[in-house]
Design an enzyme around this catalytic site. Structure first.
Site, mmCIF file in Angstrom:
data_model
loop_
_atom_site.group_PDB
_atom_site.id
_atom_site.type_symbol
_atom_site.label_atom_id
_atom_site.label_comp_id
_atom_site.label_asym_id
_atom_site.label_seq_id
_atom_site.Cartn_x
_atom_site.Cartn_y
_atom_site.Cartn_z
ATOM 1 N N LYS A 117 -8.185 6.813 -19.178
ATOM 2 C CA LYS A 117 -8.493 7.378 -20.491
ATOM 3 C C LYS A 117 -7.240 7.349 -21.383
ATOM 4 O O LYS A 117 -6.662 6.310 -21.552
ATOM 5 C CB LYS A 117 -9.071 8.781 -20.278
ATOM 6 C CG LYS A 117 -10.182 8.824 -19.194
ATOM 7 C CD LYS A 117 -11.375 8.016 -19.598
ATOM 8 C CE LYS A 117 -12.457 7.793 -18.556
ATOM 9 N NZ LYS A 117 -12.462 8.401 -17.268
ATOM 10 N N ARG A 126 0.849 -1.196 0.000
ATOM 11 C CA ARG A 126 0.000 0.000 0.000
ATOM 12 C C ARG A 126 0.886 1.248 0.000
ATOM 13 O O ARG A 126 0.615 2.228 -0.673
ATOM 14 C CB ARG A 126 -0.953 0.007 1.208
ATOM 15 C CG ARG A 126 -1.688 1.339 1.350
ATOM 16 C CD ARG A 126 -2.944 1.297 2.214
ATOM 17 N NE ARG A 126 -2.857 0.442 3.372
ATOM 18 C CZ ARG A 126 -2.121 0.691 4.470
ATOM 19 N NH1 ARG A 126 -1.398 1.787 4.562
ATOM 20 N NH2 ARG A 126 -2.096 -0.168 5.473
ATOM 21 N N ASP A 128 -7.382 19.106 -14.150
ATOM 22 C CA ASP A 128 -7.710 17.774 -14.648
ATOM 23 C C ASP A 128 -7.303 17.750 -16.127
ATOM 24 O O ASP A 128 -7.938 18.371 -16.968
ATOM 25 C CB ASP A 128 -9.211 17.521 -14.470
ATOM 26 C CG ASP A 128 -9.630 16.129 -14.935
ATOM 27 O OD1 ASP A 128 -8.905 15.535 -15.742
ATOM 28 O OD2 ASP A 128 -10.701 15.658 -14.499
ATOM 29 N N TYR A 178 -16.578 16.743 -15.616
ATOM 30 C CA TYR A 178 -17.025 15.355 -15.528
ATOM 31 C C TYR A 178 -18.057 15.219 -14.394
ATOM 32 O O TYR A 178 -17.837 15.719 -13.284
ATOM 33 C CB TYR A 178 -15.806 14.452 -15.282
ATOM 34 C CG TYR A 178 -16.198 13.048 -14.942
ATOM 35 C CD1 TYR A 178 -17.000 12.302 -15.804
ATOM 36 C CD2 TYR A 178 -15.795 12.462 -13.751
ATOM 37 C CE1 TYR A 178 -17.385 11.015 -15.479
ATOM 38 C CE2 TYR A 178 -16.174 11.171 -13.431
ATOM 39 C CZ TYR A 178 -16.973 10.449 -14.300
ATOM 40 O OH TYR A 178 -17.355 9.186 -13.974
#
Ligand SMILES: Cc1ncc(COP(=O)(O)O)c(C=O)c1O
Length: 383
Positions: free
Chosen positions: A201, A50, A176, A103
Site C-alpha cells: 500500500k 531465504r 497494523d 481488513y
C-alpha cells in the site's frame, strides 16, 4: 542515523552507496546463494537468500529506521508478515483480541486459518477501551491486534491506551499501520510492541508490488521473528524489496499530497445529497478525531462514505467512476474506488466484521484534484 529527519532516513537509511562500484542506488542482488571463503567463511554474513539478501537487508534497515524500531523484517505480503508474527508469538490454546473492523483478509487469517490451528479470538470495538479490557484474558491473551485507522470504516484506536491494557495482561500490542503509513503514525513511540505493514500500500506506493513488514522495538523479539522469518520462508525477492525501497524514498511527499486531496474529496462528499455519512478521521465530528489528532501527523488518503440509495446505488457509483479505478487495494499514486461488502471484505460476511452494503471506499491518489472531484461528481450524479 538517529538524528536525521524522516525524509532523510527514507532516502538514506540502509542505502549507503555500493562499496564495490559506488552505485548510488542499492543494487538488486539477484542471487540465491553466496560464495564462501572456506567452509563457514561468509562475506558479510550472507549464505542463502531465504535467510538474508543484501537488497532485502537494505529495505529492512530502512523500515526499522522509519518506524524507529530495533529490527525491521520484510515479507512476501502483509498477510505473510501477520502469519509469521502470530505463529512466532502464539501457541495453540492461546487467545488474541482482534478489532471488530479490520481488513477482511486479516479476519480470514484469524478465523479460518489460525482458529483451526488452535488460536481463539474475541472481536472487540477498539475505539472502546473498556470493551478491549473486557475482551482481554490475562495469561491467555498473547496479542491485542490493532488496526488504526481501520479498513474500511476508518475507526480510530488509542494506541497508547491499548498498549497499557496489553501490557497489564502480559500481551503484546501489534498495530497494523498500513492505512496511516510510517509517515503519519509511529506506533512504537506510542507504546506498541510490533508494527505491521502491508507494504503493498502506501509504503510501496505505486501499486506495482505485494509485500509486508514487521518492525519491533525489543531486540529479543526481533531475533525470534528473524528466526521464524527464515524458518517459515515467506520472504520477498530482491526485486520486490527494491521496489518497496524505491517507494519509501517519496513516502513523505506522497502522503502530504494524498492528505491534501483526501481533504478536498471529503469536502465534496459532505456537501453531496446522495451521501449520508462521510467517514474520515480528519472530520471534527468523527468519534476518533481527538485521538487521531493526538497520534497522527495528518489523517491520510483513505475516505469511506455511505450512499443514500443503499447497496445497489453504492455499487452503481463504483461502476460509474472512471478516473477512480474500480479495484481492490489502496495506497498507490492512482485513485481507486471499491465496494468493500462485495470486494475486499466479502470474506467477513456474516461475521462481527461484516461491513454495511451502502459503503463505498476511496483510496484518494495524487492526481490533479479538480479531475478527481469532477469524476466523483459524475459518478454520484444519478445516485
Ligand atoms: C489494513 C491491511 N492490512 C493487511 C493487509 C494484507 O496485506 P497484503 O495484501 O499485502 O497481504 C491489507 C491488504 O489489503 C490491508 O488493507
Amino acid at each position: 542515523m538517529p538524528d536525521h529527519g524522516f525524509e532523510t532516513l527514507a532516502i538514506h537509511a540502509g542505502q549507503d552507496p555500493d562499496t564495490a562500484t559506488g552505485a548510488v542506488v542499492v543494487p538488486i542482488h539477484a542471487t540465491s546463494t553466496y560464495q564462501q571463503d572456506g567452509v563457514g567463511g561468509l562475506r558479510g554474513g550472507y549464505e542463502y537468500s531465504r535467510s538474508a539478501n543484501p537488497t532485502r537487508s537494505a529495505l529492512e534497515e530502512c523500515l526499522a529506521a522509519l518506524e524507529a524500531g530495533s529490527r525491521g523484517l520484510a515479507f512476501a505480503s502483509g498477510l505473510a508478515a501477520e502469519d509469521c508474527l502470530l505463529r512466532a508469538v502464539c501457541r495453540p490454546g492461546d487467545h488474541v483480541v482482534i478489532p471488530d473492523d479490520a481488513y477482511g483478509g486479516t479476519f480470514r487469517l484469524f478465523a479460518r486459518v489460525l482458529e483451526r490451528w488452535g488460536l481463539s479470538w474475541t472481536a472487540a470495538s477498539l475505539d472502546d477501551v473498556d470493551a478491549v479490557r473486557a475482551a482481554v484474558r490475562p495469561g491467555e491473551t498473547k496479542i491485542v491486534w490493532c488496526e488504526t485507522p481501520t479498513n474500511p470504516l476508518l475507526g480510530v484506536a488509542d494506541i497508547a491506551a491499548l498498549s497499557g491494557i496489553a501490557r497489564d495482561a502480559g500481551a503484546l500490542l501489534a498495530v497494523d499501520n498500513t492505512f496511516a503509513s510510517a509517515y503519519l503514525q509511529q506506533p512504537l513511540a506510542l507504546g506498541a510492541d510490533v508494527v505491521m505493514h502491508s507494504t503493498t500500500k502506501y509504503m510501496g506506493g505505486h501499486s506495482d508490488v505485494v509485500g509486508g513488514a514487521l518492525v519491533v522495538a525489543d531486540v529479543e523479539l526481533g531475533e525470534r521473528l528473524t528466526y521464524h522469518q527464515n524458518a517459515m520462508g515467506a520472504v520477498p525477492g530482491p526485486f520486490d524489496s527494491w521496489l518497496v525501497m524505491r517507494g519509501l524514498k517519496t513516502l513523505a511527499v506522497r502522503m502530504e499530497r494524498h492528505c491534501d486531496n483526501a481533504e478536498r474529496v471529503v469536502e465534496l462528499l459532505r456537501a453531496h445529497d446522495a451521501v449520508t455519512h462521510v467517514l474520515y478521521p480528519g472530520l471534527a465530528e468523527h468519534p476518533g478525531h481527538e485521538v487521531a489528532e493526538k497520534q497522527m501527523r495528518r489523517f491520510g488518503g483513505m475516505v469511506s462514505f455511505r450512499v443514500r440509495g443503499g447497496e445497489e446505488a453504492a455499487v452503481a457509483v463504483c461502476n460509474r467512476a472512471r478516473l477512480f479505478i474500480l479495484a481492490e487495494s489502496l495506497g498507490g499514486v492512482e485513485s481507486l474506488i471499491e465496494h468493500p461488502g462485495r470486494m475486499t471484505h466479502a470474506s467477513a460476511a456474516g461475521s462481527p466484521l461484516e461491513v454495511p452494503g451502502d459503503l463505498v471506499r476511496l483510496s484518494v491518489g495524487i492526481e490533479t484534484i479538480d479531475d478527481l472531484l469532477a469524476d466523483l461528481t459524475q459518478a454520484l450524479a444519478e445516485a
